[in-house]
Design an enzyme around this catalytic site. Structure first.
Site, PDB file in Angstrom:
ATOM      1  N   PRO A   1      10.266  52.581  10.174  1.00  0.00           N
ATOM      2  CA  PRO A   1       9.490  53.828  10.303  1.00  0.00           C
ATOM      3  C   PRO A   1       8.149  53.541  10.974  1.00  0.00           C
ATOM      4  O   PRO A   1       7.403  52.682  10.534  1.00  0.00           O
ATOM      5  CB  PRO A   1       9.272  54.270   8.844  1.00  0.00           C
ATOM      6  CG  PRO A   1      10.261  53.497   8.041  1.00  0.00           C
ATOM      7  CD  PRO A   1      10.528  52.230   8.788  1.00  0.00           C
ATOM      8  N   GLU A   2       7.907  54.229  12.054  1.00  0.00           N
ATOM      9  CA  GLU A   2       6.628  54.094  12.758  1.00  0.00           C
ATOM     10  C   GLU A   2       5.716  55.227  12.303  1.00  0.00           C
ATOM     11  O   GLU A   2       6.133  56.097  11.534  1.00  0.00           O
ATOM     12  CB  GLU A   2       6.867  54.180  14.272  1.00  0.00           C
ATOM     13  CG  GLU A   2       7.742  53.072  14.830  1.00  0.00           C
ATOM     14  CD  GLU A   2       6.956  51.815  15.223  1.00  0.00           C
ATOM     15  OE1 GLU A   2       5.721  51.798  15.032  1.00  0.00           O
ATOM     16  OE2 GLU A   2       7.575  50.863  15.700  1.00  0.00           O
TER      17      GLU A   2
ATOM     18  N   HIS B   1      20.424  51.796  -3.382  1.00  0.00           N
ATOM     19  CA  HIS B   1      19.056  51.540  -2.911  1.00  0.00           C
ATOM     20  C   HIS B   1      18.046  52.612  -3.308  1.00  0.00           C
ATOM     21  O   HIS B   1      16.955  52.659  -2.772  1.00  0.00           O
ATOM     22  CB  HIS B   1      19.000  51.347  -1.393  1.00  0.00           C
ATOM     23  CG  HIS B   1      20.046  50.425  -0.864  1.00  0.00           C
ATOM     24  ND1 HIS B   1      20.154  49.113  -1.273  1.00  0.00           N
ATOM     25  CD2 HIS B   1      21.050  50.632   0.042  1.00  0.00           C
ATOM     26  CE1 HIS B   1      21.178  48.550  -0.628  1.00  0.00           C
ATOM     27  NE2 HIS B   1      21.744  49.443   0.158  1.00  0.00           N
TER      28      HIS B   1
ATOM     29  N   ARG C   1      16.156  47.570   2.435  1.00  0.00           N
ATOM     30  CA  ARG C   1      15.702  46.203   2.683  1.00  0.00           C
ATOM     31  C   ARG C   1      14.567  45.765   1.752  1.00  0.00           C
ATOM     32  O   ARG C   1      14.131  44.624   1.803  1.00  0.00           O
ATOM     33  CB  ARG C   1      15.314  46.041   4.161  1.00  0.00           C
ATOM     34  CG  ARG C   1      16.532  46.249   5.051  1.00  0.00           C
ATOM     35  CD  ARG C   1      16.245  45.973   6.492  1.00  0.00           C
ATOM     36  NE  ARG C   1      15.848  44.585   6.719  1.00  0.00           N
ATOM     37  CZ  ARG C   1      15.458  44.102   7.886  1.00  0.00           C
ATOM     38  NH1 ARG C   1      15.408  44.909   8.930  1.00  0.00           N
ATOM     39  NH2 ARG C   1      15.120  42.846   8.020  1.00  0.00           N
TER      40      ARG C   1
ATOM     41  N   ARG D   1     -11.886  39.577  26.276  1.00  0.00           N
ATOM     42  CA  ARG D   1     -10.684  39.154  25.541  1.00  0.00           C
ATOM     43  C   ARG D   1      -9.590  38.743  26.530  1.00  0.00           C
ATOM     44  O   ARG D   1      -9.300  39.457  27.480  1.00  0.00           O
ATOM     45  CB  ARG D   1     -10.169  40.296  24.643  1.00  0.00           C
ATOM     46  CG  ARG D   1     -11.131  40.727  23.547  1.00  0.00           C
ATOM     47  CD  ARG D   1     -11.132  39.802  22.351  1.00  0.00           C
ATOM     48  NE  ARG D   1      -9.820  39.596  21.759  1.00  0.00           N
ATOM     49  CZ  ARG D   1      -9.306  40.376  20.801  1.00  0.00           C
ATOM     50  NH1 ARG D   1      -9.976  41.423  20.349  1.00  0.00           N
ATOM     51  NH2 ARG D   1      -8.110  40.108  20.298  1.00  0.00           N
TER      52      ARG D   1
END
Ligand SMILES: [Zn+2]
Length: 271
Positions: free
Chosen positions: A2-3, A91, A110, A152
């Site tokens: 999930p983003e 789950h 998971r 950077r």
């Protein structure tokens, strides 16, 4: 995984279903997700009322009348609000049961998710305190990115994916935003001009906003809050399209490893 758009979609879907609800109990069916679950939750939570469901980065904060439950979906977690007596599936590790007879059910195949209690302001919790600004907030500007990138040498893609710089720019969205901004992902962050960063900030905002509007991109094992499978797939320009023609110029999209992540590039559109 999930983003940010999926987490925001989850928040929007669930918030009206749980706000104002009083917790009757919590049922823990596992001892551990990413970290051990605190068995004291069964004593701490009953009687507390959910005041708000807030998102910070990919964390969901269930702010109660005092204290907050910090929740993270991890790699594969999903949340649904169902009648508490609904048969438990594989789950289904945690049920937050409300006095109205419904429960917030946390499913996580998971077990990389997190569920932690804090008595303090959750934004000061060690997991959240060092996070960069929200990508949809006004703080994310070209000037900010340019300033942070000064001298950077890190490539621009891992630079914008660093949660300490800005949160929520996952691999898919980094690839897409860099394509739209016409920036090569392997360019040194310090070599990108402020003007190009302004464009990139705009594209990051845009790609995430579109993803939220579409309900997040399709991912494995993630279900809508009402149990419908999958999210609507966003029209992706480069991500997952290696060997296919660029939708702008027709050149084959390349996939390269950059900072251990698959990186999709149009070698002609991105410079
Ligand atoms: Zn192209």
């Amino acid at each position: 995984m999930p983003e940010l758009p999926e987490v925001e979609t989850t928040r929007r879907g669930i918030e009206p279903l749980i706000c104002g609800k009083t917790i009757a109990s919590i049922i823990l069916r596992t001892e551990k997700l990413r970290w051990p679950l605190d068995p004291r939750l069964t004593e701490i939570l009953p009687g507390r009322q959910i005041q708000a469901l807030v998102r910070r980065a990919k964390y969901l904060l269930l702010n109660c009348d005092s204290g907050s439950l910090i929740l993270h979906l991890g790699m594969s977690g999903n949340l649904r609000v169902v009648p508490a007596e609904t048969a438990i599936g594989k789950h289904d590790h945690v049920d937050l049961v409300f006095t109205d007879g419904n429960c917030l059910r946390f499913n996580d195949p998971r077990k990389f998710g997190a569920l932690l209690w804090t008595d303090h302001d959750p934004l000061t919790h060690p997991l959240l305190a060092g996070l960069g600004p929200e990508p949809l907030a006004e703080e994310l500007t070209g000037e900010f990115l340019h300033q942070q990138a000064r001298a950077r040498k890190i490539a621009v893609k891992p630079f914008i994916m660093d949660q300490k710089l800005v949160v929520g720019v996952g691999n898919i969205y980094a690839c897409e935003a860099l394509f739209r901004a016409g920036i090569r992902p392997d360019l040194a962050a310090g070599k990108v001009s402020q003007k190009r960063y302004s464009r990139l900030a705009e594209e990051i905002r845009q790609v995430l906003t579109e993803a939220i509007a579409a309900g997040g991109t399709t991912i494995n094992d993630f279900r809508q809050n009402d149990g419908r499978p999958g999210y609507f797939k966003q029209q992706l320009q480069v991500y997952g399209r290696a060997g296919e023609p660029c939708r702008v110029c027709g050149t084959d999209i390349l996939c390269q490893r950059l900072g251990q992540r698959s990186t999709f590039i149009c070698p002609k559109c991105q410079r």
